[in-house]
Structures are given as structure tokens and as C-alpha cells.
Write an enzyme that holds these catalytic residues in place. Sequence first.
Site, PDB file in Angstrom:
ATOM      1  N   CYS A  63     -23.448   8.866   4.378  1.00  0.00           N
ATOM      2  CA  CYS A  63     -22.643   7.794   5.226  1.00  0.00           C
ATOM      3  C   CYS A  63     -23.375   7.278   6.026  1.00  0.00           C
ATOM      4  O   CYS A  63     -24.426   7.721   6.686  1.00  0.00           O
ATOM      5  CB  CYS A  63     -21.643   8.710   5.917  1.00  0.00           C
ATOM      6  N   CYS A 390       0.556   3.376  -0.927  1.00  0.00           N
ATOM      7  CA  CYS A 390       2.042   4.082  -1.412  1.00  0.00           C
ATOM      8  C   CYS A 390       1.910   5.500  -2.017  1.00  0.00           C
ATOM      9  O   CYS A 390       1.454   5.656  -2.849  1.00  0.00           O
ATOM     10  CB  CYS A 390       2.709   3.185  -2.540  1.00  0.00           C
TER      11      CYS A 390
END
Length: 442
Positions: A63, A390
Site C-alpha cells: 500500500c 450495487c
Amino acid sequence: MTHAIAVASRTRVGRAARVVRRARGALALTLAVVAAVATWHPLQVTAGEGGAKVVTATFAGGCFWCMQVPFEQLPGVLTTTAGYTGGRVEHPSYEQVSAGGTGHVEAVQITYDPARVAYTDLLDVFWHNVDPLNAAGQFCDIGPEYRGIIFVHDQAQRTAAEASKRALEQSKRFDRPIVTEIVAASVFWPAEEYHQRYHEKNPVRYRYYRWNCGRDQRLHELWGDAAGQEKVGGAARDAPGDAPAATGRATRPSGSADRAGADQTAGAWNAASFHKPDAATLRRSLSAEQFAVTQEAATEAPFRNAYWHEERAGIYVDVVSGEPLFSSRDKFDSGTGWPSFMRPLEPANVRERVDRGLLFVRTEVRSAHADSHLGHVFDDGPPPTGKRYCMNSAALRFVPVERLADEGYAQYLPLFGDTAGARADAVGASGDAAAAPGVAGK
């Protein structure tokens, strides 16, 4: 006479052929040189203030949020930039790199004054902030985009990098091979602005991510007291192995999976201790619908699921692992009958991949650690992201804001401020999004 003309003709033809062959050889050499130059990103040396030399170095250690911090504290380091490099896609986005297939890794590019800090000092900081034994990624982030790599810009950097790796191998500190790569630097693409100095812009989320990724815990296992040090907002970070202050962290039993929406007191997600249960265990702990959705990529019915019309303030976590995924502050009414969000709460906990299961291509969304199927993401959401995540309610568990501290997610309380205000914001976002045109079904 005829014979003499024939000999002369053959001579001219032979000379012409040699000229062509030389030209082809020169062209091949030129192309090889061009290809080498295009692949190699040479050492960038520029003049700083007062004519001081400024040199570039590039490192990948998982990261990039976590790799900016240790370098920027070094005296002599001038800038640190989070970005992507090593791949073949120009101007890549975070979503593209995270989805895989670009060849890029998350990296940091550093400019420094060699009169004040040596390249060997940068190498020392790099080694003590990575896991050199992990070829699959770094800490909780698994995937080729998180590999540990030293990108060298010239032969001097390569020599120093190889010497430092060789010294580490010869030290016999580890009983496993050092798998960190040393690669010629290529074009570096700066990441989106919201990724730059993320630890300063979002200190709560940064500290929470770093802790739950197990980064400091693993670094302490590898390096002991020499593990990478950092400061956040001017204050020294917690000692390795300590939870971030005021998290109210509890231990979530490994493999616990509870019914979505259940009122429970399970502890918070912990990447370092989570191990996904086997299928038989999941069948016992999940409902039939939860298992079908999360493990078999099924889709629940719209308008007849737990969270499509949930308006309370809180966060949504993976029903299998408990890893935080979405926030009510980013939730909106898409009109589809499924819970929809503008963005993830924790991007590191979400993975996207191409889904060709239907007649058209979609982008599937899965949790990073439990690998649960969550739903799909579409480019028809409201501003400012334009995204519509969604999701299936059956893949989620809702933790209301008043339960965050009790369930080990107290670090998210500052995101909501006063509960009534947070709820109003969520409902307001829902109203704005409902008017968004062109929202298709799941």
C-alpha cells in the site's frame, strides 16, 4: 566481353547486397537501442534550490499510503509521491491497477538531496518497512499490484540495491529466501490526488487500515525494534502490536459468520487473525441465501432484502469476515431495489474483477479478505464519484452508529459526528441520487 560484363554485374549486385545487409544491421541496432531507452527510465538528476543536486528513487512496498510516511521523515528527502509503475497501461487509475491486469504496482517515488541523505539510507528504510519474504503481495494486500520491488534508475542504484539484498541474505536473519525484486525503473504515473499524503488527509481511516492490515505487527515480527517507524500528524505512532488509541477493539472469533442484520456483539475485523472458514462451516453459519450470494455469486431479489431501504447511520461489513466495506454516508437510493453506495468505506477491503457471466461485461465486486461476492459496480452513480456499487444485502451486515463502539468499530465514530446529522446527510444523498438518470438494474 559478355563474360566480363557478367562478372562486373555480379560484383555490383554483391556490393549492393552487402550495403543492404549493413543498412539492415544498422537499423536493427538502432531499434534495439530505442527499445532499451524506451524501457529504461534513467536516473533523474535535477538542480534544486541553490544548485543542489536532486535525485530520484522509486520503491514499491505494498500500500503506497503506508510507504510515503517513513521516507518523508528522512532529512534530505524532498518529496514523496504515491503512484503506479512497472506496467504497460498509460495514465492508469486506482481502479484499473486494483483490478489487476495493468502490470503496475503501487509505489512511491522520492526525490532527495544526495548531499544530505544517501541512497543506501533509503534502502535501509525500505527494507525495514516491507516483508521481504512475501512474493504474493505485502501484509493483508495480496496481488501482483502489491509486490515489493526496488526500481533502480541507474547502474549505481542497481549495484547498491543488489549489495543490500545480498547482505540481508548473508546475514541469515531469515530462514526463507528474500524474494524482493530489483527492476529497472520505468515511467511513473502519479496516483489520484486523494491518495497523496493520505495519512494526513484521513488519519482515522489510515490508522485503522494500517492496524487491521497487520502491517506493524508483521514488521515487528520480522525486524523487532528496527521495524519501520513513522509519525502521523506530528505524533509518534503506536508501538508495534498496540491497537490504535480509542478503537474499542475487540477480538472477532476467526471464522465467525452471523446472519445479516442480527443484533450481535461480535468484535471488529482483524486482518492479521482472520482465516476464512471452509465451505462446510460457512453452510452451517450462514443462511442459505447468504451462502448462495457470497460463495456462489447468486443475486438476491430486489426490494425484498434487508438493506435496500435502510436509512439509519452506520457501516456495512462483510457478513463472513466483518471487514468494513461501506458507510451509510455514501448510500443512496438508486431505485433498483438493492443497497447502493457511491464509494467503498475502505477501498483496500474491496476488489473488482471482470465478470463475463452474462451477455455483456460487468465489473464484479468482492471483499478482499473473505473473497465474498458482494455485487457489481456501475458507472451510472451520482456525483462526485459517478459510481454505483450495487450490493446484495445478504453479503452485508449492518452496524448502526450507536453499536460501533460496542462491536469494535469505534474508530469510525468521527466520520459520523452527531448521529442525527449523519442520518440527515445519508437521506439527503439518497434524495440527490434518486434523480440520477440512466440507473440500470443489477
